[in-house]
Design a protein around this motif. Structure first.
Motif, PDB file in Angstrom:
ATOM      1  N   SER A  81     -22.353  -7.920  -2.495  1.00  0.00           N
ATOM      2  CA  SER A  81     -22.325  -6.565  -3.187  1.00  0.00           C
ATOM      3  C   SER A  81     -24.095  -5.994  -3.270  1.00  0.00           C
ATOM      4  O   SER A  81     -24.266  -5.163  -2.716  1.00  0.00           O
ATOM      5  CB  SER A  81     -21.721  -6.345  -4.291  1.00  0.00           C
ATOM      6  OG  SER A  81     -20.073  -6.274  -4.138  1.00  0.00           O
ATOM      7  N   GLN A  84     -25.441  -5.564   0.114  1.00  0.00           N
ATOM      8  CA  GLN A  84     -25.139  -4.345   0.754  1.00  0.00           C
ATOM      9  C   GLN A  84     -25.737  -2.942   0.400  1.00  0.00           C
ATOM     10  O   GLN A  84     -25.888  -2.299   1.126  1.00  0.00           O
ATOM     11  CB  GLN A  84     -23.403  -4.333   0.789  1.00  0.00           C
ATOM     12  CG  GLN A  84     -22.989  -3.211   1.702  1.00  0.00           C
ATOM     13  CD  GLN A  84     -21.394  -2.816   1.693  1.00  0.00           C
ATOM     14  OE1 GLN A  84     -20.739  -3.849   1.017  1.00  0.00           O
ATOM     15  NE2 GLN A  84     -21.113  -1.713   2.278  1.00  0.00           N
ATOM     16  N   ILE A  85     -25.861  -3.165  -1.008  1.00  0.00           N
ATOM     17  CA  ILE A  85     -26.344  -1.762  -1.670  1.00  0.00           C
ATOM     18  C   ILE A  85     -27.751  -1.453  -0.940  1.00  0.00           C
ATOM     19  O   ILE A  85     -27.760  -0.059  -0.860  1.00  0.00           O
ATOM     20  CB  ILE A  85     -26.608  -1.942  -3.210  1.00  0.00           C
ATOM     21  CG1 ILE A  85     -25.177  -2.285  -3.785  1.00  0.00           C
ATOM     22  CG2 ILE A  85     -27.487  -1.020  -3.721  1.00  0.00           C
ATOM     23  CD1 ILE A  85     -25.522  -2.679  -5.262  1.00  0.00           C
ATOM     24  N   TYR A 153     -17.626   6.687   0.482  1.00  0.00           N
ATOM     25  CA  TYR A 153     -18.143   5.363   0.902  1.00  0.00           C
ATOM     26  C   TYR A 153     -19.849   5.484   0.726  1.00  0.00           C
ATOM     27  O   TYR A 153     -20.438   4.869   1.572  1.00  0.00           O
ATOM     28  CB  TYR A 153     -17.919   4.844   2.439  1.00  0.00           C
ATOM     29  CG  TYR A 153     -16.221   5.081   2.524  1.00  0.00           C
ATOM     30  CD1 TYR A 153     -15.572   4.096   1.795  1.00  0.00           C
ATOM     31  CD2 TYR A 153     -15.819   5.875   3.453  1.00  0.00           C
ATOM     32  CE1 TYR A 153     -13.845   4.275   2.062  1.00  0.00           C
ATOM     33  CE2 TYR A 153     -14.535   5.879   3.824  1.00  0.00           C
ATOM     34  CZ  TYR A 153     -13.526   4.952   3.023  1.00  0.00           C
ATOM     35  OH  TYR A 153     -12.282   5.237   3.359  1.00  0.00           O
ATOM     36  N   SER A 154     -20.077   5.928  -0.197  1.00  0.00           N
ATOM     37  CA  SER A 154     -21.881   6.346  -0.373  1.00  0.00           C
ATOM     38  C   SER A 154     -22.156   5.206  -1.393  1.00  0.00           C
ATOM     39  O   SER A 154     -22.720   5.220  -2.380  1.00  0.00           O
ATOM     40  CB  SER A 154     -21.763   7.641  -1.188  1.00  0.00           C
ATOM     41  OG  SER A 154     -21.267   8.649  -0.714  1.00  0.00           O
ATOM     42  N   THR A 155     -22.471   4.182  -0.507  1.00  0.00           N
ATOM     43  CA  THR A 155     -22.938   3.062  -1.179  1.00  0.00           C
ATOM     44  C   THR A 155     -24.298   3.147  -1.668  1.00  0.00           C
ATOM     45  O   THR A 155     -25.284   3.447  -0.696  1.00  0.00           O
ATOM     46  CB  THR A 155     -23.138   1.657  -0.061  1.00  0.00           C
ATOM     47  OG1 THR A 155     -21.587   1.401   0.131  1.00  0.00           O
ATOM     48  CG2 THR A 155     -23.413   0.399  -0.559  1.00  0.00           C
ATOM     49  N   TRP A 192     -15.206   3.954  -6.395  1.00  0.00           N
ATOM     50  CA  TRP A 192     -15.028   3.096  -5.492  1.00  0.00           C
ATOM     51  C   TRP A 192     -13.984   2.068  -6.038  1.00  0.00           C
ATOM     52  O   TRP A 192     -14.228   1.403  -7.177  1.00  0.00           O
ATOM     53  CB  TRP A 192     -16.221   2.351  -5.080  1.00  0.00           C
ATOM     54  CG  TRP A 192     -16.253   1.271  -4.321  1.00  0.00           C
ATOM     55  CD1 TRP A 192     -16.639  -0.066  -4.631  1.00  0.00           C
ATOM     56  CD2 TRP A 192     -15.756   1.271  -2.844  1.00  0.00           C
ATOM     57  NE1 TRP A 192     -16.477  -0.899  -3.685  1.00  0.00           N
ATOM     58  CE2 TRP A 192     -15.736  -0.432  -2.687  1.00  0.00           C
ATOM     59  CE3 TRP A 192     -15.000   1.958  -2.154  1.00  0.00           C
ATOM     60  CZ2 TRP A 192     -15.236  -0.731  -1.170  1.00  0.00           C
ATOM     61  CZ3 TRP A 192     -14.625   1.481  -1.021  1.00  0.00           C
ATOM     62  CH2 TRP A 192     -14.710   0.037  -0.532  1.00  0.00           C
ATOM     63  N   THR A 200     -20.547  -2.348  -5.499  1.00  0.00           N
ATOM     64  CA  THR A 200     -21.454  -1.455  -4.861  1.00  0.00           C
ATOM     65  C   THR A 200     -21.423  -0.235  -4.950  1.00  0.00           C
ATOM     66  O   THR A 200     -22.184   0.605  -4.698  1.00  0.00           O
ATOM     67  CB  THR A 200     -21.280  -1.558  -3.074  1.00  0.00           C
ATOM     68  OG1 THR A 200     -19.800  -1.022  -2.911  1.00  0.00           O
ATOM     69  CG2 THR A 200     -21.271  -3.000  -2.578  1.00  0.00           C
ATOM     70  N   SER A 202     -19.542   2.301  -3.905  1.00  0.00           N
ATOM     71  CA  SER A 202     -19.547   2.946  -2.866  1.00  0.00           C
ATOM     72  C   SER A 202     -18.547   4.004  -2.886  1.00  0.00           C
ATOM     73  O   SER A 202     -17.535   4.399  -2.241  1.00  0.00           O
ATOM     74  CB  SER A 202     -19.046   2.157  -1.833  1.00  0.00           C
ATOM     75  OG  SER A 202     -19.799   1.022  -1.564  1.00  0.00           O
ATOM     76  N   HIS A 368     -16.485  -2.385   8.272  1.00  0.00           N
ATOM     77  CA  HIS A 368     -17.391  -1.410   8.367  1.00  0.00           C
ATOM     78  C   HIS A 368     -17.196  -0.425   9.492  1.00  0.00           C
ATOM     79  O   HIS A 368     -17.203   0.662   9.824  1.00  0.00           O
ATOM     80  CB  HIS A 368     -18.594  -1.797   7.905  1.00  0.00           C
ATOM     81  CG  HIS A 368     -19.695  -0.759   7.771  1.00  0.00           C
ATOM     82  ND1 HIS A 368     -20.407  -0.088   8.902  1.00  0.00           N
ATOM     83  CD2 HIS A 368     -20.169  -0.147   6.787  1.00  0.00           C
ATOM     84  CE1 HIS A 368     -21.085   0.639   8.536  1.00  0.00           C
ATOM     85  NE2 HIS A 368     -21.055   0.807   7.137  1.00  0.00           N
TER      86      HIS A 368
END
Length: 394
Positions: A81, A84-85, A153-155, A192, A200, A202, A368
């Motif tokens: 996580s 990914q951020i 999905y706005s990580t 999320w 994340t 997200s 993804h």
């Protein structure tokens, strides 16, 4: 906020390795409780790691793709996580580098060196497909803009100082608007609830008439009008995350078998680590993981080579190399994180151990973008020499 300025690739890798070691012990507890990693992200910002792609002319380390991929792989071995951020952060640093004016570069690169973070607001739900962007950037008489739309999905958006928003103008051309956190009309919702990548954040970004000055808007559509590495670099980082998940799961499986597993009674050995069938399976899993790591390095080398000599052919070669790495990385992440339980036995399935976070992260992150389409582009390129299309997902 102030931040250390990293000098070069070697220091960047050392910092990444140090942060990974620091973040690893708390990763399982953060995931289990869905405790958002604000403190860890602040540590990452202060370390200077998020500014390593700032060009040397603006005071940055300007690290290559191979270094950047390894940074993400190292972080993902510890906490997928957390790794990914900042993926979108670096993608939108790249947009500024390619499409920003000299004034925009000066402003944003200085902010990055001071430790500021980018999030993202790009994907939308309920549209025809992922490229069907309906968020609108409407011009005002004074030359500024107004943003309206809803993003999913706005990580990274929840933790960001600036949120890059993908939007279309009246002529349907794609732009990126860089919106500061706290802007009027901007709402970031922490909704999320994915089974993996739990921390994340997200979630959803709502844009209700958000004002945007003209000098905070970049013409992203120009990125795809010639040879480009925007998609290859973004996908390279996703491949690095999956490769890191595989390596992290393999390491945890090995530790579990060495310290907690019992040998099967028919094996005739004293410890599980001496079981020849387990040894065989670990060898297979290591091959799978090492292949992903090797392909990741090769893809990064190809991106660096194309960056030094950007042409249609070099960009195509880089995109295909990254697609190959991404497919293998996704396979490795899912296989190794699932096999963790196969080799570790019933005891490893205890929910309290949270070993399933590796599989949950792998299963979630590898959704993804579909590997099946990457394989199509690989096959077309190898068989017929067909260059892959220019878009941000390849």
């Amino acid at each position: 906020m102030s931040a250390h300025v990293i000098a070069d690739d070697a220091e960047a890798l050392a910092v990444a390795a140090s942060l990974a070691a620091e973040f690893r012990p708390g990763a399982s507890a953060r995931d289990a409780a869905r405790r958002l990693p604000r403190a860890e992200l602040d540590r990452m910002s202060a370390s200077g790691l998020l500014a390593v792609t700032v060009p040397a002319g603006h005071g940055g380390a300007d690290v290559g793709a191979r270094t950047l991929a390894e940074i993400f792989r190292l972080l993902a071995t510890a906490d997928a996580s957390l790794a990914q951020i900042p993926q979108s952060h670096f993608a939108y640093v790249n947009v500024i580098r390619r499409q920003g004016t000299s004034e925009q570069r000066e402003f944003f690169f200085a902010a990055l060196l001071a430790g500021r973070r980018f999030g993202n607001a790009q994907s939308e739900a309920g549209t025809r497909h992922v490229q069907d962007i309906r968020t609108r950037l409407e011009p005002r008489p004074d030359g500024s803009y107004v943003l309206t739309g809803v993003k999913h999905y706005s990580t990274g958006a929840l933790f960001a100082d600036w949120i890059p928003v993908l939007a279309r103008t009246g002529d349907d051309r794609l732009h990126v608007a860089y919106v500061p956190s706290g802007a009027p009309g901007l709402t970031v919702v922490d909704d999320w609830d994915g089974l993996g990548q739990r921390t994340t954040a997200s979630g959803t970004v709502r844009l209700d008439g958000v004002p945007v000055p003209a000098d905070r808007v970049l013409p992203h559509h120009l990125t795809f009008e010639g040879p480009q590495l925007h998609g290859a670099l973004a996908q390279l980082l996703h491949a690095a995350i999956d490769t890191g998940i595989a390596a992290g799961a393999l390491a945890e499986a090995a530790e579990f078998v060495r310290t907690k597993s019992r040998p099967w009674f028919e094996s005739g050995v004293e410890t599980a680590a001496e079981d020849p069938l387990l040894i065989q399976r670990f060898g297979e899993l290591a091959l799978c993981t090492k292949a992903a790591e090797a392909l990741l390095r090769e893809a990064a080398r190809s991106v660096d080579a194309a960056r030094a000599d950007l042409r249609d052919d070099t960009a195509a070669e880089a995109s295909v190399a990254v697609a190959v790495a991404k497919v293998q990385a996704a396979r490795a992440a899912v296989e190794v994180s699932s096999a963790l339980f196969e080799v570790s036995g019933t005891r490893s399935a205890a929910d309290s151990l949270n070993l399933h976070r590796h599989w949950r992260d792998a299963r979630t992150h590898t959704l993804h973008d579909p590997a099946r389409w990457k394989i199509q582009h690989i096959g077309r390129f190898v068989l017929n020499g067909t260059r892959p299309p220019r878009h941000g997902l390849l």
